[in-house]
Structures are given as structure tokens and as C-alpha cells.
Design a protein around this motif. Structure first.
Motif, PDB file in Angstrom:
ATOM      1  N   VAL A  81      50.176  70.824  74.560  1.00  0.00           N
ATOM      2  CA  VAL A  81      51.000  69.972  73.694  1.00  0.00           C
ATOM      3  C   VAL A  81      51.044  68.543  74.239  1.00  0.00           C
ATOM      4  O   VAL A  81      50.924  67.567  73.480  1.00  0.00           O
ATOM      5  CB  VAL A  81      52.424  70.536  73.574  1.00  0.00           C
ATOM      6  CG1 VAL A  81      53.355  69.529  72.894  1.00  0.00           C
ATOM      7  CG2 VAL A  81      52.416  71.837  72.781  1.00  0.00           C
ATOM      8  N   ILE A  82      51.180  68.406  75.556  1.00  0.00           N
ATOM      9  CA  ILE A  82      51.201  67.084  76.177  1.00  0.00           C
ATOM     10  C   ILE A  82      49.862  66.377  75.973  1.00  0.00           C
ATOM     11  O   ILE A  82      49.817  65.175  75.655  1.00  0.00           O
ATOM     12  CB  ILE A  82      51.534  67.199  77.680  1.00  0.00           C
ATOM     13  CG1 ILE A  82      52.992  67.636  77.869  1.00  0.00           C
ATOM     14  CG2 ILE A  82      51.289  65.868  78.396  1.00  0.00           C
ATOM     15  CD1 ILE A  82      53.351  67.979  79.295  1.00  0.00           C
ATOM     16  N   VAL A  83      48.763  67.109  76.142  1.00  0.00           N
ATOM     17  CA  VAL A  83      47.431  66.520  75.976  1.00  0.00           C
ATOM     18  C   VAL A  83      47.229  66.072  74.526  1.00  0.00           C
ATOM     19  O   VAL A  83      46.695  64.974  74.269  1.00  0.00           O
ATOM     20  CB  VAL A  83      46.332  67.520  76.391  1.00  0.00           C
ATOM     21  CG1 VAL A  83      44.937  66.990  76.040  1.00  0.00           C
ATOM     22  CG2 VAL A  83      46.408  67.805  77.882  1.00  0.00           C
ATOM     23  N   VAL A  84      47.637  66.906  73.571  1.00  0.00           N
ATOM     24  CA  VAL A  84      47.512  66.540  72.151  1.00  0.00           C
ATOM     25  C   VAL A  84      48.351  65.304  71.843  1.00  0.00           C
ATOM     26  O   VAL A  84      47.902  64.383  71.136  1.00  0.00           O
ATOM     27  CB  VAL A  84      47.935  67.716  71.250  1.00  0.00           C
ATOM     28  CG1 VAL A  84      48.032  67.266  69.798  1.00  0.00           C
ATOM     29  CG2 VAL A  84      46.950  68.868  71.379  1.00  0.00           C
ATOM     30  N   THR A  85      49.578  65.282  72.379  1.00  0.00           N
ATOM     31  CA  THR A  85      50.456  64.126  72.165  1.00  0.00           C
ATOM     32  C   THR A  85      49.851  62.861  72.765  1.00  0.00           C
ATOM     33  O   THR A  85      49.886  61.785  72.150  1.00  0.00           O
ATOM     34  CB  THR A  85      51.839  64.390  72.791  1.00  0.00           C
ATOM     35  OG1 THR A  85      52.402  65.588  72.228  1.00  0.00           O
ATOM     36  CG2 THR A  85      52.780  63.222  72.515  1.00  0.00           C
TER      37      THR A  85
END
Length: 265
Positions: free
Chosen positions: A19-23
Motif C-alpha cells: 500500500v505504501i509503495v502504491v501510494t
């Protein structure tokens, strides 16, 4: 109980990292895109789409590379020497059955859209197809396999866990206005697709076949619009049931040693 908590912790941590990488992927591009004229309004230009795709893939590779510094797992790109090609035919046919309507619709639509629009659809397949396969099958699946090194059902367990994470990531589509029921369906069939991609990765020993199928899935699906459509539940079972059963058969415990060969050091 300790083993269960360990796997749960790995799953939650992996989910948060993804989720952090996508964000980060979307956030950085949105900040950089407008000053460099890569975005027109809220839509990426052709070159913007290229930059966004390359940036996303590089970020996925960087993430996996950083994780590999702490966890000694392997990502394979070359086919294993003992691929049982005939055994893959049912899986390929079942996946073709899933994509049949999308492919037909794509052939009907591709000639009526501009070259730039078709190129945009292709990029919308390449980015998620490559980004997600590198992170989920290349990274998370391998990490769970490493954590399950002493288990006799590690191939099945790792496939289920990574596919649950993969499926649940699609809940993020609720933020784009997608209905809850359509999103739940998307989570379910993404989980099934995840199992099939895991089985394909095991049986071929290479992440490339899954990347190609994933790109084809999102490329053809993009012609139907950006929001997943709600379908009758019996149709969901009709299209995805065979793929689920074949994937589980290929992931059965008796094939565990063959499935993980070459993927674990």
C-alpha cells in the motif's frame, strides 16, 4: 500458534508495504506530472503514461531488491528445465475461458479507437501486470515460501496467503467510487487469479508467464472501462470455478516438492 502469528505478521506487513509503495508511486507522479506536463487535467498524456509505467516498474524492482537484503529469497525469470507443458494446458484453457469475453470485446473495440488510446490501454495493462507480479509473486510469494521452509504444504500455503493479500488490495477501488458488491466480486476473482498465477510460477519456474497473462488481462479489461462491473454470482462461479479447481489441483500437497523446486535456496 506461533507459526500462525508469524505468517499473519508477514501478511499484514507485506500488505502495508505494498500500500505504501502504491501510494508513493501515484503520489510522486501526481506531484511531478503537472510541472513537467505529463498530466493534462487528471489524465496522463501519452508520454506521461510511459513515464508513469516505467516509474512504477522501477519502484517495484527497487522494493523487492531492498527486501532481498534482509530475506534471502529468489525471483526466477528463466524457465525451469523440467516444465511439464502438457500439465499446463488445463490451466491455460481455464484462463482463456475467463478472458474470452474480454478478448472478443477488445477485438471489436481496438479498430474504433485512436492509436494513442490503444497505446494507453496497453500501458494500463503493462504497469499493473508487471508491478503487481514483481511485488506479489516475485516478492511476497517467495518470502512466505522462505518462512514456510519446514512445511510440507508450503507451495499451497504460500499461494493462498499471497493471493489473499493480492485480492484484498482491490478493496482500494472502493475509494474510486466502485460499489461494495462489485468490489467484493473483484476481490474474490483476484484471489482466484492469484492462485492460478502462483501455480503458473511454480510450474514454469519463471515469473514471465504470469506477467504476460496479467498484462493481457488488464489490457483487454481496460476496454470495458476503469470500473469493474457487477455480474451475476452464478456467472462468476461459471467463469472462475474451473480456474479455481484446476489451480488448487496443481497446488495440491503431493506436488509440493516439484512446485517449489528452484524457488527456495
Amino acid at each position: 500458534m506461533k507459526h500462525f502469528l508469524k505468517l499473519t505478521g508477514i501478511s499484514i506487513l507485506s500488505y502495508l508495504i505494498i500500500v505504501i509503495v502504491v501510494t508513493a508511486r501515484d503520489g510522486v507522479f501526481s506531484v511531478v506530472g503537472k510541472p513537467f506536463h505529463l498530466v493534462h487535467g487528471n489524465v496522463a498524456t501519452v508520454w506521461g503514461g510511459v513515464v508513469y509505467t516505467v516509474w512504477g516498474i522501477l519502484l517495484a524492482v527497487l522494493t523487492v531488491w531492498l527486501v532481498k537484503r534482509w530475506v534471502p529469497f529468489r525471483i526466477r525469470f528463466t524457465l525451469r528445465d523440467d516444465v511439464r507443458w502438457v500439465a499446463l494446458i488445463p490451466l491455460v484453457l481455464a484462463y482463456g475461458w475467463v478472458l474470452f469475453d474480454q478478448i472478443v470485446e477488445t477485438f471489436k473495440s481496438v479498430g474504433h479507437e485512436s492509436l494513442s488510446r490503444n497505446f494507453g490501454h496497453l500501458l494500463n495493462g503493462i504497469l499493473p501486470g508487471t508491478f503487481e507480479e514483481i511485488l506479489i509473486r516475485g516478492g511476497l510469494l517467495a518470502i512466505v515460501l522462505y518462512a514456510l521452509h519446514a512445511s510440507g504444504t508450503r507451495a499451497l500455503k504460500a499461494a493462498v496467503i499471497s493471493s489473499l493479500v493480492f485480492g484484498s488490495l482491490h478493496f482500494i477501488n472502493l475509494t474510486g467510487g466502485q460499489s461494495l458488491e462489485a468490489t467484493i466480486q473483484q476481490v474474490i476473482y483476484a484471489f482466484i487469479i492469484g492462485l492460478s498465477f502462483a501455480a503458473l510460477y511454480y510450474r514454469t519456474g519463471s515469473i514471465w508467464p504470469g506477467i504476460v497473462l496479467h498484462i493481457l488481462t488488464d489490457f483487454t479489461g481496460d476496454y470495458g472501462g476503469s470500473t469493474a462491473a457487477m455480474i451475476p454470482w452464478h456467472e462468476l462461479a461459471m467463469y472462475f470455478g474451473p480456474l479455481l479447481l484446476i489451480s488448487l489441483f496443481m497446488l495440491r500437497p503431493s506436488q509440493d516438492a516439484y512446485n517449489v523446486r528452484g524457488l527456495i535456496r
